[in-house]
Enzyme design. Structure first.
Site, mmCIF file in Angstrom:
data_model
loop_
_atom_site.group_PDB
_atom_site.id
_atom_site.type_symbol
_atom_site.label_atom_id
_atom_site.label_comp_id
_atom_site.label_asym_id
_atom_site.label_seq_id
_atom_site.Cartn_x
_atom_site.Cartn_y
_atom_site.Cartn_z
ATOM 1 N N GLY A 17 41.375 20.591 -68.967
ATOM 2 C CA GLY A 17 42.289 19.815 -69.055
ATOM 3 C C GLY A 17 43.784 20.528 -68.961
ATOM 4 N N ARG A 78 37.437 20.128 -63.183
ATOM 5 C CA ARG A 78 36.180 20.236 -63.958
ATOM 6 C C ARG A 78 35.016 20.847 -62.855
ATOM 7 N NH1 ARG A 78 38.324 19.255 -69.081
ATOM 8 N NH2 ARG A 78 39.467 17.672 -68.835
ATOM 9 N N ASP A 109 38.301 26.288 -74.150
ATOM 10 C CA ASP A 109 37.396 27.097 -74.556
ATOM 11 C C ASP A 109 36.294 26.853 -73.539
ATOM 12 O OD1 ASP A 109 36.798 24.335 -75.247
ATOM 13 O OD2 ASP A 109 35.827 25.057 -77.186
ATOM 14 N N THR A 132 45.617 24.357 -73.625
ATOM 15 C CA THR A 132 45.281 23.242 -73.883
ATOM 16 C C THR A 132 46.063 22.540 -75.022
ATOM 17 O OG1 THR A 132 43.305 22.112 -75.176
ATOM 18 C CG2 THR A 132 43.683 24.418 -75.592
ATOM 19 N N ASP A 134 44.967 20.568 -77.333
ATOM 20 C CA ASP A 134 44.090 20.445 -78.706
ATOM 21 C C ASP A 134 44.485 21.253 -79.768
ATOM 22 O OD1 ASP A 134 43.205 17.949 -77.684
ATOM 23 O OD2 ASP A 134 41.587 19.357 -76.802
ATOM 24 N N ASP A 136 42.920 24.013 -80.433
ATOM 25 C CA ASP A 136 41.777 24.172 -81.261
ATOM 26 C C ASP A 136 41.085 25.469 -80.921
ATOM 27 O OD1 ASP A 136 41.045 23.575 -78.663
ATOM 28 O OD2 ASP A 136 39.522 22.055 -79.388
ATOM 29 N N ARG A 178 39.428 15.048 -79.703
ATOM 30 C CA ARG A 178 38.106 14.615 -79.896
ATOM 31 C C ARG A 178 37.334 15.175 -81.041
ATOM 32 N NH1 ARG A 178 37.403 13.832 -73.948
ATOM 33 N NH2 ARG A 178 37.068 16.352 -73.909
HETATM 34 P P1 ADP Z 1 38.555 23.322 -70.850
HETATM 35 O O1 ADP Z 1 38.691 25.025 -70.618
HETATM 36 O O2 ADP Z 1 39.903 22.682 -71.203
HETATM 37 O O3 ADP Z 1 37.751 23.496 -72.316
HETATM 38 P P2 ADP Z 1 36.249 22.023 -69.674
HETATM 39 O O4 ADP Z 1 35.408 22.320 -70.976
HETATM 40 O O5 ADP Z 1 36.220 20.751 -68.873
HETATM 41 O O6 ADP Z 1 37.846 22.367 -70.072
HETATM 42 O O7 ADP Z 1 35.921 23.400 -68.952
HETATM 43 C C1 ADP Z 1 36.411 23.755 -67.455
HETATM 44 C C2 ADP Z 1 35.505 24.423 -66.585
HETATM 45 O O8 ADP Z 1 34.785 25.527 -67.129
HETATM 46 C C3 ADP Z 1 34.165 23.271 -66.468
HETATM 47 O O9 ADP Z 1 34.646 22.463 -65.435
HETATM 48 C C4 ADP Z 1 33.087 24.425 -65.869
HETATM 49 O O10 ADP Z 1 33.735 24.664 -64.590
HETATM 50 C C5 ADP Z 1 33.435 25.488 -66.664
HETATM 51 N N1 ADP Z 1 32.628 25.936 -67.775
HETATM 52 C C6 ADP Z 1 32.665 25.139 -69.060
HETATM 53 N N2 ADP Z 1 31.631 25.331 -69.815
HETATM 54 C C7 ADP Z 1 30.955 26.145 -69.175
HETATM 55 C C8 ADP Z 1 29.684 27.040 -69.392
HETATM 56 N N3 ADP Z 1 29.153 26.937 -70.581
HETATM 57 N N4 ADP Z 1 29.282 27.758 -68.373
HETATM 58 C C9 ADP Z 1 29.825 27.898 -67.129
HETATM 59 N N5 ADP Z 1 30.992 27.286 -66.727
HETATM 60 C C10 ADP Z 1 31.351 26.581 -67.895
#
Ligand code: ADP
Length: 329
Positions: A17, A78, A109, A132, A134, A136, A178
């Site tokens: 995000g 994403r 995260d 982020t 959030d 968090d 969330r």
């Molecule tokens: P944020 O970084 O804001 O928490 P996301 O949770 O959407 O956002 O994670 C961003 C991107 O990081 C995902 O689209 C994916 O490409 C990668 N990612 C997230 N979790 C994993 C995971 N467990 N293993 C591998 N890549 C991941």
């Protein structure tokens, strides 16, 4: 040798995000690297850009005037395929082909989970910067974007309060969050809201109605209830309709602030935090550190292993929830 490592070229990307202040972090990474004699490549669209080799060369002027802009000039995405090892291997291959020796990942995260896999599976030096709204992520008092987001929410709620007062309405205002109530709780305290419903505290509809009735007995004719999207009553629309069933004579409206909370020019605090963390992230990489997130705790820079930053969430102070209610009596 000036640096402890052989890092001569680094990549920087923003993932997950978007958050206001990401641009300020990119700027700091680029300018610090150039100051240290290291080349910088911008990776477009987060981890997707690694796969598609969407690399752009970054110069000092590439990041001129972005410090005040929301969003991210490198764009974000994403990239669900990144959960597969072969896909990550392809990403590392494209980095190696472009002679990129280390990576700065700006994100939340989820992005750090991906970054950690790149370090552990392929030995790629990676340092993270928490971006982020959030707030968090463990290992930093605040994340980049949080301060701007709460200021945006506060100014929106102040405006809603004018209509609530003029028309004797109870507004249920849904804010982002969330899994965590940071945005809701801070917004509630700063706007003098009558209640804050957050994921960390069970939403008790009967109790909420009793607060509303008590407020009315005290001649309060309007009210603001801040609702975090992840609280367990089902969000602002659901909570408002349950309340309306119990208190049918109350004038109730729902407003969802939505993505306005993610946009806009970053606040001074977010610009400063992003600038400091961007600077520290590059220096950490050049000192040979990897697999860590750079944060700020009590005004000091702190390095937290990705595992720890991902495993533990920053927790709200539940006392603030109680205080917010006491102050709105
Ligand atoms: P944020 O970084 O804001 O928490 P996301 O949770 O959407 O956002 O994670 C961003 C991107 O990081 C995902 O689209 C994916 O490409 C990668 N990612 C997230 N979790 C994993 C995971 N467990 N293993 C591998 N890549 C991941």
């Amino acid at each position: 040798m000036k640096h402890k490592t052989n890092i001569r070229r680094i990549g920087v990307l923003t993932s997950g995000g978007d958050a206001p202040g990401m641009n300020a972090a990119i700027r700091a990474v680029v300018r610090t690297a150039i100051y240290e004699g290291v080349e910088v490549v911008g990776v477009m669209r987060g981890f997707s850009g690694l796969l598609n080799r969407q690399f752009i060369s970054m110069q000092s002027h590439s990041v001129s005037k972005i410090i005040s802009q929301g969003g991210t000039m490198l764009k974000s995405s994403r990239c669900p395929e990144f959960r597969e090892r072969e896909i990550r291997e392809r990403a590392v291959e494209s980095l190696r082909e472009a002679c990129i020796d280390g990576l700065v990942v700006i994100g939340g995260d989820g992005s750090f989970r991906a970054a950690n896999l790149l370090c552990n599976e392929f030995g790629l030096p990676v340092v993270g910067i928490p971006g982020t709204i959030d707030n968090d992520i463990c290992g930093t008092d605040t994340t980049i974007g949080f301060d701007t987001a709460i200021n945006t929410a506060v100014s929106a709620v102040d405006k809603i309060r004018d209509t609530a007062d003029s028309h004797n309405i109870i507004f249920f205002v849904e804010v982002m969050g969330r899994d965590s109530g940071f945005i809701a709780l801070n917004t509630a305290i700063a706007t003098g809201a009558e209640a804050a419903l957050i994921p960390e505290v069970h939403t008790d509809i009967e109790k909420l109605c009793s607060y509303m009735e008590r407020d009315r007995r005290k001649n309060k004719t309007s009210g603001i209830i801040i609702v975090a999207e992840g609280e367990d009553g089902g969000g602002a629309i659901s909570v408002a309709s349950k309340v309306k069933e119990i208190l049918p004579d109350y004038e109730i409206r729902v407003t969802t602030l939505g993505h306005i909370q993610r946009g806009g020019s970053p606040s001074c605090n977010d610009r400063v935090l992003a600038s400091l963390l961007g600077y520290e992230a590059v220096n950490a990489l050049l000192k040979g550190l990897s697999g860590i997130m750079v944060g700020q705790v009590k005004n000091e820079i702190r390095f937290t292993p990705f595992e720890e930053a991902c495993a533990n969430h920053n927790l709200i102070n539940k006392k603030w929830h109680e205080i917010s209610r006491i102050l709105s009596l």
